[in-house]
Design an enzyme around this catalytic site. Structure first.
Site, PDB file in Angstrom:
ATOM      1  N   ARG A 180      12.258  -2.089  11.179  1.00 30.29           N
ATOM      2  CA  ARG A 180      10.972  -1.731  11.783  1.00 30.29           C
ATOM      3  C   ARG A 180      10.663  -2.610  12.982  1.00 30.29           C
ATOM      4  O   ARG A 180      10.538  -3.828  12.860  1.00 30.29           O
ATOM      5  CB  ARG A 180       9.849  -1.840  10.741  1.00 30.29           C
ATOM      6  CG  ARG A 180       9.813  -0.642   9.812  1.00 30.29           C
ATOM      7  CD  ARG A 180       8.729  -0.771   8.749  1.00 30.29           C
ATOM      8  NE  ARG A 180       7.420  -1.108   9.296  1.00 30.29           N
ATOM      9  CZ  ARG A 180       6.285  -0.762   8.716  1.00 30.29           C
ATOM     10  NH1 ARG A 180       6.281  -0.055   7.614  1.00 30.29           N
ATOM     11  NH2 ARG A 180       5.147  -1.132   9.237  1.00 30.29           N
ATOM     12  N   ARG A 232      11.500  -6.200   4.607  1.00 27.87           N
ATOM     13  CA  ARG A 232      11.398  -4.808   5.038  1.00 27.87           C
ATOM     14  C   ARG A 232      11.906  -4.643   6.481  1.00 27.87           C
ATOM     15  O   ARG A 232      12.560  -3.657   6.807  1.00 27.87           O
ATOM     16  CB  ARG A 232       9.942  -4.320   4.941  1.00 27.87           C
ATOM     17  CG  ARG A 232       9.784  -2.841   5.266  1.00 27.87           C
ATOM     18  CD  ARG A 232       8.395  -2.337   4.946  1.00 27.87           C
ATOM     19  NE  ARG A 232       7.392  -2.895   5.845  1.00 27.87           N
ATOM     20  CZ  ARG A 232       6.091  -2.628   5.793  1.00 27.87           C
ATOM     21  NH1 ARG A 232       5.634  -1.827   4.857  1.00 27.87           N
ATOM     22  NH2 ARG A 232       5.250  -3.165   6.638  1.00 27.87           N
ATOM     23  N   ARG A 242      -0.429  -9.014  13.150  1.00 30.63           N
ATOM     24  CA  ARG A 242      -0.968  -7.923  12.318  1.00 30.63           C
ATOM     25  C   ARG A 242      -1.847  -8.460  11.189  1.00 30.63           C
ATOM     26  O   ARG A 242      -2.834  -7.839  10.809  1.00 30.63           O
ATOM     27  CB  ARG A 242       0.165  -7.059  11.771  1.00 30.63           C
ATOM     28  CG  ARG A 242       0.820  -6.225  12.870  1.00 30.63           C
ATOM     29  CD  ARG A 242       2.138  -5.646  12.443  1.00 30.63           C
ATOM     30  NE  ARG A 242       1.975  -4.552  11.511  1.00 30.63           N
ATOM     31  CZ  ARG A 242       2.741  -4.357  10.448  1.00 30.63           C
ATOM     32  NH1 ARG A 242       3.699  -5.183  10.165  1.00 30.63           N
ATOM     33  NH2 ARG A 242       2.515  -3.330   9.668  1.00 30.63           N
ATOM     34  N   LYS A 273       0.826  -1.217   0.000  1.00 28.86           N
ATOM     35  CA  LYS A 273       0.000   0.000   0.000  1.00 28.86           C
ATOM     36  C   LYS A 273       0.861   1.268   0.000  1.00 28.86           C
ATOM     37  O   LYS A 273       0.632   2.170  -0.797  1.00 28.86           O
ATOM     38  CB  LYS A 273      -0.922   0.040   1.229  1.00 28.86           C
ATOM     39  CG  LYS A 273      -1.940  -1.073   1.292  1.00 28.86           C
ATOM     40  CD  LYS A 273      -2.893  -0.900   2.482  1.00 28.86           C
ATOM     41  CE  LYS A 273      -2.199  -0.963   3.828  1.00 28.86           C
ATOM     42  NZ  LYS A 273      -1.706  -2.307   4.216  1.00 28.86           N
TER      43      LYS A 273
HETATM   44  P1  ADP Z   1       1.068  -1.819   7.083  1.00 33.59           P
HETATM   45  O1  ADP Z   1       0.840  -1.125   5.794  1.00 33.59           O
HETATM   46  O2  ADP Z   1       2.275  -2.678   7.088  1.00 33.59           O
HETATM   47  O3  ADP Z   1      -0.148  -2.505   7.603  1.00 33.59           O
HETATM   48  P2  ADP Z   1       1.218   0.810   8.273  1.00 33.59           P
HETATM   49  O4  ADP Z   1       2.565   1.358   8.014  1.00 33.59           O
HETATM   50  O5  ADP Z   1       0.107   1.302   7.447  1.00 33.59           O
HETATM   51  O6  ADP Z   1       1.368  -0.770   8.215  1.00 33.59           O
HETATM   52  O7  ADP Z   1       0.809   1.035   9.805  1.00 33.59           O
HETATM   53  C1  ADP Z   1       1.685   0.667  10.855  1.00 33.59           C
HETATM   54  C2  ADP Z   1       0.931   0.626  12.181  1.00 33.59           C
HETATM   55  O8  ADP Z   1       0.347   1.912  12.452  1.00 33.59           O
HETATM   56  C3  ADP Z   1      -0.260  -0.327  12.228  1.00 33.59           C
HETATM   57  O9  ADP Z   1       0.136  -1.649  12.521  1.00 33.59           O
HETATM   58  C4  ADP Z   1      -1.098   0.306  13.353  1.00 33.59           C
HETATM   59  O10 ADP Z   1      -0.578   0.014  14.622  1.00 33.59           O
HETATM   60  C5  ADP Z   1      -0.910   1.780  13.097  1.00 33.59           C
HETATM   61  N1  ADP Z   1      -1.982   2.297  12.206  1.00 33.59           N
HETATM   62  C6  ADP Z   1      -1.835   2.733  10.929  1.00 33.59           C
HETATM   63  N2  ADP Z   1      -3.014   3.126  10.422  1.00 33.59           N
HETATM   64  C7  ADP Z   1      -3.940   2.929  11.401  1.00 33.59           C
HETATM   65  C8  ADP Z   1      -5.335   3.113  11.495  1.00 33.59           C
HETATM   66  N3  ADP Z   1      -6.060   3.612  10.471  1.00 33.59           N
HETATM   67  N4  ADP Z   1      -5.951   2.811  12.656  1.00 33.59           N
HETATM   68  C9  ADP Z   1      -5.262   2.337  13.692  1.00 33.59           C
HETATM   69  N5  ADP Z   1      -3.954   2.114  13.674  1.00 33.59           N
HETATM   70  C10 ADP Z   1      -3.274   2.395  12.540  1.00 33.59           C
END
Ligand code: ADP
Length: 188
Positions: A128, A122, A139, A8
């Protein structure tokens, strides 16, 4: 939308640039706050390190503030938001207040082995803290439990476009731009 590791963030940056709108990534905003040791960052870090979602109230307020900035006035691409039913409702009200709506909701589909491999890579490259093996699994479960149901919500509204997220980054980008164009969402 798409499970953790679907690509994404990578696609969001390229697509937003092509559409000349800001990419608003909740994950990136949280990570910047963690790095800068802000109060928001300290609060968010506990959840992120465990692979849990940051509470809706915190996330919603943050997105609301970001979308009120001038560069988002004519459009934006959301990456990683909404992720829960409550966030969908909050986004709906933010959009209603500005008298606008979503053009499309993009779902990147990938297979689980590919996703886990990408996340492991990654974790090595970027160090990370939220990408340890147990947390990666957790997750995926949180996504399946809390976010996957949103696919049907947006499909029901006729907004969902599915794109195969497997293969080289630039091929996925081409697919995304093609479907957004068909959906009438891409700027010419
Ligand atoms: P990925 O794309 O690998 O799922 P992100 O970089 O988008 O991870 O997000 C990393 C972390 O930030 C998530 O695991 C969560 O803890 C938090 N996070 C991101 N977006 C949201 C959201 N919309 N609501 C709640 N937590 C979020």
């Amino acid at each position: 939308m798409g499970p953790p590791g679907a690509g994404k963030g990578t696609q969001a940056k390229v697509i937003a640039q092509r559409l000349a709108v800001p990419a608003v990534s909740t994950g990136d905003i949280f990570r910047v706050n963690v790095t800068q040791r802000t109060e928001l960052g300290r609060e968010a870090k506990r959840y992120m390190d465990a692979g849990d979602y940051v509470p809706d109230a915190i996330t919603n307020a943050m997105v609301r503030a970001r979308l009120a900035e001038p560069d988002a006035a004519d459009g934006f691409l959301l990456d990683g938001y909404p992720r829960t039913v409550s966030q969908v409702e909050e986004l709906d009200s933010m959009l209603a207040e500005r008298g606008s709506g979503l053009d499309a909701v993009l779902l990147l589909t990938v297979d689980r082995d590919e996703v886990v491999e990408r996340l492991a890579r990654r974790a090595r490259d970027e160090g990370r803290a939220d990408d340890t093996v147990e947390v990666i699994g957790h997750r995926q479960d949180v996504y399946a439990d809390q976010t996957a149901p949103l696919v049907e919500v947006y499909d029901g509204r006729g907004l969902l476009v599915r794109v195969d997220g497997m293969g080289p980054v630039d091929e996925v980008t081409s697919r995304v731009l093609r479907v957004l164009d068909q959906a009438g969402a891409a700027a010419s």
